[in-house]
Scaffold this motif. Structure first.
Motif, PDB file in Angstrom:
ATOM      1  N   ILE A 188       0.847  -1.195   0.000  1.00  0.00           N
ATOM      2  CA  ILE A 188       0.000   0.000   0.000  1.00  0.00           C
ATOM      3  C   ILE A 188       0.876   1.236   0.000  1.00  0.00           C
ATOM      4  CG2 ILE A 188      -1.867  -1.130   1.272  1.00  0.00           C
ATOM      5  CD1 ILE A 188      -0.770   0.337   3.756  1.00  0.00           C
ATOM      6  N   GLY A 189       0.266   2.385  -0.209  1.00  0.00           N
ATOM      7  CA  GLY A 189       1.011   3.623  -0.093  1.00  0.00           C
ATOM      8  C   GLY A 189       1.416   3.847   1.352  1.00  0.00           C
ATOM      9  N   PRO A 190       2.648   4.309   1.595  1.00  0.00           N
ATOM     10  CA  PRO A 190       3.121   4.503   2.972  1.00  0.00           C
ATOM     11  C   PRO A 190       2.246   5.499   3.733  1.00  0.00           C
ATOM     12  CG  PRO A 190       4.907   4.705   1.392  1.00  0.00           C
ATOM     13  CD  PRO A 190       3.637   4.709   0.604  1.00  0.00           C
ATOM     14  N   LEU A 191       1.971   5.201   4.973  1.00  0.00           N
ATOM     15  CA  LEU A 191       1.194   6.118   5.801  1.00  0.00           C
ATOM     16  C   LEU A 191       2.098   7.242   6.304  1.00  0.00           C
ATOM     17  CD1 LEU A 191      -1.001   3.652   7.862  1.00  0.00           C
ATOM     18  CD2 LEU A 191      -1.513   4.791   5.708  1.00  0.00           C
ATOM     19  N   PRO A 192       1.595   8.478   6.355  1.00  0.00           N
ATOM     20  CA  PRO A 192       2.429   9.601   6.800  1.00  0.00           C
ATOM     21  C   PRO A 192       2.747   9.502   8.285  1.00  0.00           C
ATOM     22  CG  PRO A 192       0.152  10.297   6.487  1.00  0.00           C
ATOM     23  CD  PRO A 192       0.246   8.892   5.967  1.00  0.00           C
ATOM     24  N   GLY A 193       3.813  10.197   8.686  1.00  0.00           N
ATOM     25  CA  GLY A 193       4.219  10.211  10.085  1.00  0.00           C
ATOM     26  C   GLY A 193       5.720  10.088  10.230  1.00  0.00           C
ATOM     27  N   VAL A 194       6.181  10.049  11.475  1.00  0.00           N
ATOM     28  CA  VAL A 194       7.610   9.983  11.758  1.00  0.00           C
ATOM     29  C   VAL A 194       8.054   8.527  11.873  1.00  0.00           C
ATOM     30  CG1 VAL A 194       9.443  10.611  13.387  1.00  0.00           C
ATOM     31  CG2 VAL A 194       7.552  12.205  12.962  1.00  0.00           C
ATOM     32  N   TYR A 195       8.984   8.124  11.019  1.00  0.00           N
ATOM     33  CA  TYR A 195       9.564   6.787  11.017  1.00  0.00           C
ATOM     34  C   TYR A 195      10.950   6.844  11.667  1.00  0.00           C
ATOM     35  CZ  TYR A 195       5.940   5.253   7.744  1.00  0.00           C
ATOM     36  OH  TYR A 195       4.738   4.939   7.160  1.00  0.00           O
TER      37      TYR A 195
END
Length: 307
Positions: A188-195
């Motif tokens: 899926i498309g990557p979910l936004p946020g801090v990795y």
């Protein structure tokens, strides 16, 4: 010249007629039902479509086209009941016993190519979760839903999985009444946020990926064109994108909204000392690469993108 008695000739003719009749009747599926009156009904599988349920997709569905065969050509079917159940196969305690999900009315039937009524059933992931009281966090890749159909006749008789025999479930009738749909984790498309990228070096002198001195780091290429690089600073070669030093390093980055794809690539482990983990914003580990791993794309556990 040999002579044959009329009795012998009649016997042969009768046997031939019986054999012909048996072949004619035995090829008709309804003969099995007529010869086994106590069964009363068969639900024959015509086609299964969408047998997998993509995790997080409420509109993903299990689909079935089935044909109803009874002694009255399906006219004595009052309705079809659809039951759903859930098997928690991923170490949780969320298994759910079956519950009535919906009822299919004869008005939804249509006549198939052999003259028997058929219906199409589409059971969505979101609807099954609602029936069983499951939220998204309880449904993970590797879990399984089970869908059972039950024919209810106008005289009150019911036929389903528990009434089956080997004859009905075999390749001829394909009438199991009970089906399964696996929960899967497609890319899926990557979910936004801090990795977060946690990095280790077992020798304690920083990363050496492609040479004995250093080399490039783990890279992340986004569909937007942005490229991120991650590695532990080497004792032998400078790299502006490195973090930490010696045995460990930690780096973070923010995944922006609207990213359609994200490709991770590992350049290699020159001395067999490098390991790292990629941490999702939720805290779940979506990749865990050990020492000695070869160069190439990093496999991401997409299921955790829904945690």
């Amino acid at each position: 010249m040999k002579r044959y008695s009329n009795k012998l000739i009649m016997t042969v003719l009768a046997g031939t007629a019986l054999l012909f009749t048996a072949c004619q009747e035995g090829d008709n599926p309804i003969d099995f039902i007529n010869e086994n009156e106590t069964r009363g009904a068969v639900l024959r599988t015509i086609e299964i479509f969408s047998p997998e349920l993509p995790i997080g997709d409420a509109e993903g569905f299990f689909g079935l086209e089935a044909e109803i065969q009874t002694q009255e050509d399906g006219d004595n079917v009052d309705f079809v009941e659809v039951y759903v159940a859930f098997n928690d196969n991923t170490g949780g305690t969320d298994t759910k016993d079956e519950a009535l999900h919906e009822t299919i009315d004869p008005s939804e039937f249509f006549i198939g190519e052999f003259g028997y009524p058929r219906f199409r059933s589409e059971v969505t992931l979101g609807a099954m979760q609602a029936t069983l009281g499951l939220n998204n966090s309880q449904v993970r890749g590797g879990d399984q839903f089970r869908i059972r159909y039950e024919l209810v006749l106008d005289d009150g008789r019911r036929y389903s999985f528990a009434d089956n025999t080997g004859t009905l479930t075999g390749s001829f009738f394909r009438s199991p009444f009970l089906y399964s749909a696996d929960v899967v984790c497609p890319p899926i498309g990557p979910l936004p946020g801090v990795y977060t990228v946690e990095m280790q070096d077992s020798f304690g002198d920083g990363w050496q990926t492609t040479t004995g001195d250093g080399g490039p780091g783990l890279t992340l290429t986004l569909s937007t064109g942005e490229v991120f690089e991650f590695l532990i600073c080497s004792d032998y070669e400078a790299n502006a994108n490195c973090s930490g030093g010696g045995s460990a390093g930690t780096a973070t980055f923010t995944m922006p909204d609207g990213v359609e794809s994200a490709e991770w690539n590992f350049p290699g482990d020159f001395y067999g000392e490098i390991s790292f983990q990629i941490i999702h914003p939720s805290g779940a580990t979506i990749a865990d690469v050990g020492t000695g791993s070869g160069a190439g794309p990093v496999v991401i556990n997409y299921c955790f993108d829904y945690d």
